[in-house]
Every structure is written in structure tokens, then in C-alpha cells.
Write a protein that holds these residues in place. Structure first.
Motif, PDB file in Angstrom:
ATOM      1  N   SER A  53       0.809  -1.223   0.000  1.00  0.00           N
ATOM      2  CA  SER A  53       0.000   0.000   0.000  1.00  0.00           C
ATOM      3  C   SER A  53       0.843   1.275   0.000  1.00  0.00           C
ATOM      4  O   SER A  53       0.290   2.375   0.062  1.00  0.00           O
ATOM      5  CB  SER A  53      -0.947  -0.001   1.204  1.00  0.00           C
ATOM      6  OG  SER A  53      -0.208  -0.047   2.409  1.00  0.00           O
TER       7      SER A  53
ATOM      8  N   ALA B 288       0.598   0.055  -5.861  1.00  0.00           N
ATOM      9  CA  ALA B 288       0.320   1.390  -5.327  1.00  0.00           C
ATOM     10  C   ALA B 288       0.973   2.474  -6.183  1.00  0.00           C
ATOM     11  O   ALA B 288       0.394   3.545  -6.387  1.00  0.00           O
ATOM     12  CB  ALA B 288       0.809   1.482  -3.883  1.00  0.00           C
TER      13      ALA B 288
ATOM     14  N   THR C  22      -5.139   2.460  -4.260  1.00  0.00           N
ATOM     15  CA  THR C  22      -4.750   1.096  -4.617  1.00  0.00           C
ATOM     16  C   THR C  22      -5.964   0.262  -4.978  1.00  0.00           C
ATOM     17  O   THR C  22      -5.922  -0.575  -5.879  1.00  0.00           O
ATOM     18  CB  THR C  22      -3.971   0.439  -3.467  1.00  0.00           C
ATOM     19  OG1 THR C  22      -2.834   1.251  -3.139  1.00  0.00           O
ATOM     20  CG2 THR C  22      -3.470  -0.934  -3.861  1.00  0.00           C
TER      21      THR C  22
ATOM     22  N   PHE D 238      -3.681   6.418   0.098  1.00  0.00           N
ATOM     23  CA  PHE D 238      -3.016   5.358  -0.669  1.00  0.00           C
ATOM     24  C   PHE D 238      -3.908   4.122  -0.770  1.00  0.00           C
ATOM     25  O   PHE D 238      -4.016   3.508  -1.826  1.00  0.00           O
ATOM     26  CB  PHE D 238      -1.693   4.970  -0.010  1.00  0.00           C
ATOM     27  CG  PHE D 238      -0.567   5.939  -0.215  1.00  0.00           C
ATOM     28  CD1 PHE D 238      -0.615   6.896  -1.215  1.00  0.00           C
ATOM     29  CD2 PHE D 238       0.558   5.888   0.590  1.00  0.00           C
ATOM     30  CE1 PHE D 238       0.426   7.787  -1.408  1.00  0.00           C
ATOM     31  CE2 PHE D 238       1.612   6.767   0.412  1.00  0.00           C
ATOM     32  CZ  PHE D 238       1.548   7.723  -0.586  1.00  0.00           C
TER      33      PHE D 238
END
Length: 280
Positions: free
Chosen positions: A116, A134, A272, A268
């Protein structure tokens, strides 16, 4: 070729020794046979399942260098195994400084576990050779592009649209850092390295900004620095850009971690889930 389908047999043997956790995948329930499924390898290598199946079956006459390099990374091959793979396919193994060259297994492992946190592996000239999910979600896919398009410095100066995510207040500092890093990388290469000198020559032709900065002769490898990303979906991201060097290959792991006290980590996670997006 050692026999009619030595390439397929080698690929199958490497696939069967891998477990989902080795490549950052969820186990996915009970498996009838050991190792990864063909479609999982294809997904990791950004190939179609049909193409990979035909490779294992010996029905692809001349696999491309890019496909072979992607498979070597997807299967976490050692440098000797990658070279063997290329030779079985009738291809010459990539030169050490090629964008298709071997990625340090330790770097690849870090990409897997930094699921991540955006991270990518670059060569000594800042050409992106591997990314995690990511990083693809944040920046888009930068690997395997034609010409110099996978090179971060080239994109920064030759394609101004590539810097739209960066805070304009940081543009001058970032551009100077990239130029200084490129000069440091050039110094490490042979004076006859056509790819490195070609990159500089192309930038001098395309970008007046690069030519201006290049004349200052600053030389310094990239190091840790703050970076502010202005993302169209999740807003501002306050990040720390860190660089980790591999002594074995000269590759660099560039990771973009949330700065202390920021909300970047939660953003994030959201990006993702979305995956690589186009914001045109």
C-alpha cells in the motif's frame, strides 16, 4: 534449444515452485497442483493468459524480449535464471544497463511487501524498471514504454504533463535534482555508453529548461526529500521520497511514504483499490 520445448518446461518448473505469498498474492483457496496458476503468472507479468499458456506449450516461436523480462520479474528469477530464460528463447540476455535487465530480488521482495506504499525500482539513470500496484495507481504504468518514456527525468523535461501531479512550488527543485542525478549517473557509465549519452542529447534538443539547468553542471545522486502530490481524486498528499540503493545491481528503490502526521496512508489505500486510472 536443449529440446523442442525446453523453454516451456523451464517456465513451468519455475511457476510450480512459487507460492502466492512469494509474489504478494492471496492464497485463493485450495489448489489441486503446487505453485501458481498460469493465469496468475500472466497477471503478474502483464501478459494475456492465452499468450502465457502458448509459451508453456511451446507454441510461441519467438517471444519478445519485453515479455521475457516481465516473466523473469514475475517469477522472481535470479540473474542466472533470467539469462537462461533468454537463451532458451533464442534471445540475447539484456545488458546490465538495459531497462529489461535483472531486478535485484531483494528490491522485488520489497515491492511485494510494500503493497500500500507506492514504490518503484529505477536504474542508475532513473528509468523505471518495476513498480508495485500502489505506484501504478498513483502515477500510472511507467514500465516497458517505448523510447525514453520510462525514464523519470526524460518525462519531467520532455513531457511537462507528467509533472501535473507535483506542486508547482517544487518544480524547480525537482527538475534540478533530476538533472544533477542524471549527471551523476552519466559519470558512472562508460564514456561510450550510447544509451546514456543519447538520453542527454535528446533532452538537450527537446527542452530549453533542461539545457539551462544542465549548464550549471550540478552533480548529486538523489536522496531523501519531501514531495507534495496534488491528486485529482484524493487531494493533497504530503510524502517523503526515499531512495534505497542496491550495491549488487546499481538499481534504486524509490518509495513514497506518508509524512508523519499526514493522512496520505488512508488515501493510498483508496487509490490502490481503484488501480491505475486515467485522468485525461
Amino acid at each position: 534449444m536443449e529440446d523442442r520445448n525446453a523453454l516451456g518446461e523451464f517456465l513451468r518448473s519455475r511457476r510450480e515452485r512459487l507460492r502466492p505469498r512469494d509474489v504478494g498474492l492471496a492464497p485463493g483457496g485450495r489448489r489441486r497442483t503446487p505453485g501458481l496458476r498460469r493465469e496468475e503468472v500472466a497477471l503478474l507479468a502483464a501478459l494475456s493468459s492465452d499468450y502465457y499458456s502458448r509459451l508453456e506449450q511451446g507454441r510461441v516461436k519467438t517471444p519478445s524480449e519485453a515479455a521475457l523480462a516481465s516473466l523473469a520479474r514475475a517469477m522472481r528469477l535470479s540473474i542466472e535464471e533470467q539469462q537462461h530464460l533468454f537463451r532458451l528463447a533464442g534471445q540475447r540476455p539484456p545488458e546490465p544497463h538495459s531497462p529489461l535487465a535483472h531486478v535485484d530480488p531483494a528490491m522485488q521482495y520489497l515491492l511485494d511487501v510494500l503493497d500500500s506504499t507506492p514504490a518503484q525500482v529505477c536504474d542508475d539513470l532513473l528509468t523505471v524498471v518495476a513498480q508495485n500496484r500502489a505506484a501504478e495507481a498513483l502515477f500510472g504504468v511507467w514500465t516497458g514504454l517505448p523510447g525514453y518514456e520510462s525514464n523519470v527525468t526524460w518525462r519531467w523535461f520532455a513531457d511537462p504533463a507528467s509533472r501535473e501531479l507535483n506542486d508547482p512550488a517544487e518544480h524547480e527543485r525537482i527538475g534540478r535534482a533530476y538533472a544533477a542525478d542524471l549527471r551523476a549517473g552519466l559519470a558512472r557509465r562508460s564514456a561510450h555508453d550510447a544509451a546514456a549519452h543519447g538520453l542527454v542529447a535528446d533532452l538537450l534538443t527537446r527542452s530549453e529548461e533542461f539545457a539551462r539547468v544542465w549548464e550549471d553542471h550540478d552533480v548529486a545522486a538523489l536522496s531523501s526529500a519531501p514531495k507534495r502530490i496534488l491528486h485529482p481524486l484524493v487531494g493533497d498528499l504530503d510524502l517523503q521520497c526515499d531512495v534505497v540503493l542496491s550495491p549488487a545491481t546499481g538499481h534504486r528503490l524509490v518509495l513514497f511514504r506518508p509524512r508523519v502526521g499526514s493522512d496520505a496512508a488512508a488515501k493510498f489505500d483508496f487509490l490502490t483499490v481503484l488501480g491505475p486510472q486515467s485522468f485525461d
